[in-house]
Design an enzyme around this catalytic site. Structure first.
Site, PDB file in Angstrom:
ATOM      1  N   PRO A   7       0.352  10.224 -11.972  1.00  0.00           N
ATOM      2  CA  PRO A   7       0.350   9.277 -13.094  1.00  0.00           C
ATOM      3  C   PRO A   7      -0.852   8.341 -13.024  1.00  0.00           C
ATOM      4  O   PRO A   7      -0.732   7.186 -12.598  1.00  0.00           O
ATOM      5  CB  PRO A   7       1.653   8.503 -12.884  1.00  0.00           C
ATOM      6  CG  PRO A   7       1.823   8.490 -11.400  1.00  0.00           C
ATOM      7  CD  PRO A   7       1.266   9.791 -10.887  1.00  0.00           C
ATOM      8  N   MET A   8      -2.014   8.812 -13.413  1.00  0.00           N
ATOM      9  CA  MET A   8      -3.238   8.020 -13.288  1.00  0.00           C
ATOM     10  C   MET A   8      -3.377   7.062 -14.470  1.00  0.00           C
ATOM     11  O   MET A   8      -3.582   7.476 -15.614  1.00  0.00           O
ATOM     12  CB  MET A   8      -4.444   8.955 -13.196  1.00  0.00           C
ATOM     13  CG  MET A   8      -4.425   9.833 -11.954  1.00  0.00           C
ATOM     14  SD  MET A   8      -5.781  11.023 -11.926  1.00  0.00           S
ATOM     15  CE  MET A   8      -7.207   9.924 -11.875  1.00  0.00           C
ATOM     16  N   GLU A   9      -3.271   5.780 -14.172  1.00  0.00           N
ATOM     17  CA  GLU A   9      -3.313   4.748 -15.199  1.00  0.00           C
ATOM     18  C   GLU A   9      -4.619   4.794 -15.983  1.00  0.00           C
ATOM     19  O   GLU A   9      -5.701   4.836 -15.406  1.00  0.00           O
ATOM     20  CB  GLU A   9      -3.145   3.369 -14.544  1.00  0.00           C
ATOM     21  CG  GLU A   9      -3.191   2.197 -15.501  1.00  0.00           C
ATOM     22  CD  GLU A   9      -1.954   2.135 -16.383  1.00  0.00           C
ATOM     23  OE1 GLU A   9      -1.985   1.373 -17.366  1.00  0.00           O
ATOM     24  OE2 GLU A   9      -0.960   2.826 -16.081  1.00  0.00           O
ATOM     25  N   CYS A  98       0.546   1.548  -6.521  1.00  0.00           N
ATOM     26  CA  CYS A  98      -0.658   1.143  -7.263  1.00  0.00           C
ATOM     27  C   CYS A  98      -1.491   0.157  -6.442  1.00  0.00           C
ATOM     28  O   CYS A  98      -0.987  -0.878  -5.991  1.00  0.00           O
ATOM     29  CB  CYS A  98      -0.272   0.505  -8.589  1.00  0.00           C
ATOM     30  SG  CYS A  98      -1.704  -0.034  -9.565  1.00  0.00           S
ATOM     31  N   LYS A 139       7.092   6.623  -5.623  1.00  0.00           N
ATOM     32  CA  LYS A 139       5.737   6.927  -5.168  1.00  0.00           C
ATOM     33  C   LYS A 139       5.207   5.749  -4.363  1.00  0.00           C
ATOM     34  O   LYS A 139       5.284   4.595  -4.805  1.00  0.00           O
ATOM     35  CB  LYS A 139       4.804   7.216  -6.352  1.00  0.00           C
ATOM     36  CG  LYS A 139       3.428   7.733  -5.927  1.00  0.00           C
ATOM     37  CD  LYS A 139       2.659   8.269  -7.126  1.00  0.00           C
ATOM     38  CE  LYS A 139       1.394   9.000  -6.673  1.00  0.00           C
ATOM     39  NZ  LYS A 139       0.351   8.095  -6.184  1.00  0.00           N
ATOM     40  N   ASN A 199       0.127  13.769  -1.475  1.00  0.00           N
ATOM     41  CA  ASN A 199      -0.853  13.467  -2.520  1.00  0.00           C
ATOM     42  C   ASN A 199      -2.121  12.889  -1.886  1.00  0.00           C
ATOM     43  O   ASN A 199      -2.052  12.174  -0.899  1.00  0.00           O
ATOM     44  CB  ASN A 199      -0.224  12.469  -3.507  1.00  0.00           C
ATOM     45  CG  ASN A 199      -1.209  11.922  -4.527  1.00  0.00           C
ATOM     46  OD1 ASN A 199      -1.292  10.713  -4.711  1.00  0.00           O
ATOM     47  ND2 ASN A 199      -1.939  12.773  -5.191  1.00  0.00           N
ATOM     48  N   ARG A 224      -7.045  13.485  -9.432  1.00  0.00           N
ATOM     49  CA  ARG A 224      -8.453  13.679  -9.798  1.00  0.00           C
ATOM     50  C   ARG A 224      -8.894  15.129  -9.636  1.00  0.00           C
ATOM     51  O   ARG A 224      -9.733  15.616 -10.410  1.00  0.00           O
ATOM     52  CB  ARG A 224      -9.337  12.767  -8.937  1.00  0.00           C
ATOM     53  CG  ARG A 224      -9.122  11.273  -9.211  1.00  0.00           C
ATOM     54  CD  ARG A 224      -9.900  10.414  -8.240  1.00  0.00           C
ATOM     55  NE  ARG A 224      -9.458  10.625  -6.864  1.00  0.00           N
ATOM     56  CZ  ARG A 224     -10.174  10.302  -5.788  1.00  0.00           C
ATOM     57  NH1 ARG A 224     -11.374   9.762  -5.943  1.00  0.00           N
ATOM     58  NH2 ARG A 224      -9.694  10.513  -4.582  1.00  0.00           N
TER      59      ARG A 224
END
Length: 318
Positions: A7-9, A98, A139, A199, A224
């Site tokens: 879930p890349m902001e 995060c 996460k 991850n 990524r």
């Protein structure tokens, strides 16, 4: 073997989830985080970040999309998790990883890794609120400043009733500086029965192989690496099945980029139309020389008309 999309902001939104899952190999997606403070949010907030809720909670390819929450107050987080479940979220994910300073300053994300007792209260409160049939995942990173409380955090998550834990194999202090310390996950994998997903720094199939060996985890999450190679998950899955895989070429990948641009034409203000395409090219150029060339051609273009003309010209040349 399961492969999850990170879930890349500000990067992996609904349109990107749709494009990447259409390529294949992804088993689960997670939304950008919904920031929870002290109140129950209206449904429109959830629909904005997870429009898939209007379509059964899956991408157009049928991949389930968990809704991610971020905050530090157990009660409001539980209320909003309950609302997400009512709206049809296939699962709830909690963000304790995060690393953004603006998030950490407001007691969100990885700063809570120094408070395993609070993490336990949050997870257990949500687990007791959300229907049992709604999966709850978490996460985290290896820690905030160091790894000293990593196993305490994992224990808190497991004891509180989460069904799945994803570990980004770096601390918040590490940021995104290579390497990812996959081996640091292994003690948790040995000590707890809670399923763990590894991850961090998986850019190619051989990275996935080494990550699984070092961490002891069967499942992985791609971020990524998948943005840089949209067929990476499919490649990993094909090799896992013992079959030969032919990597997608740039002419096969480019239509995805152009589809993103067309979506931006419909959904973005004119001055922002080129932003998503340029952002994705920033990742794609790691693996495709043609993406670097295209990025140089369009990086200073501003109007939708100029951008579309350049993209169509590139398509014809390819």
């Amino acid at each position: 073997m399961q492969i999850h999309l990170a879930p890349m902001e500000g990067v992996v939104n609904a349109r990107m989830r749709a494009l990447l899952t259409a390529v294949g190999g992804i088993d689960r997606c997670i939304t950008e985080f919904v920031r929870v403070t002290d109140q129950l949010l209206p449904p429109k907030v959830f629909y904005r970040l997870c429009p898939e809720l209007l379509c059964g909670g899956t991408t157009p390819s049928g991949v389930p999309v968990y809704l991610q929450l971020l905050g530090s107050e157990p009660g409001p987080l539980a209320d909003n998790a309950g609302r997400a479940a009512e709206l049809g979220a296939p699962g709830i994910d909690l963000n304790f990883g995060c690393p953004a300073k603006c998030v950490n300053r407001h007691r969100g994300g990885s700063i809570l890794l120094d408070e395993p007792e609070l993490i336990y209260r949050i997870v257990s409160t949500i687990r007791s609120t959300v229907p049992k049939q709604t999966p709850l995942s978490v996460k985290i990173r290896l820690g905030y400043r160091d790894r000293s409380r990593f196993l305490e955090v994992v224990s808190a998550v497991a004891d509180a009733g989460a069904q799945l834990l994803t570990v980004h194999a770096r601390t918040r202090e590490d940021g995104y500086t290579p390497p990812a310390h996959w081996h640091e996950i292994a003690p948790a994998r040995r000590q707890f029965s809670l399923p763990i997903v590894a991850n961090g720094e998986i850019w190619q199939p051989t990275d996935a192989d080494q990550c699984r060996v070092d961490s002891g985890c069967e499942d992985i999450m791609l971020g990524r690496g998948l943005l840089s190679r949209p067929d990476l998950a499919l490649h990993i899955k094909t090799r896992e099945a013992g079959n030969t895989y032919r990597e997608r070429t740039w002419p096969e990948i480019y239509p995805l980029l152009y589809e993103l641009f067309l979506d931006s034409l419909e959904t973005c203000a004119p001055r922002h139309v080129g932003g998503p395409s340029k952002q994705w090219l920033g990742y794609l150029r790691r693996n495709y020389p043609e993406a670097q060339q295209l990025f140089e051609q369009i990086k200073r273009l501003r109007t939708p008309e100029d951008l579309q003309a350049a993209l169509l010209q590139h398509q014809q040349a390819a």
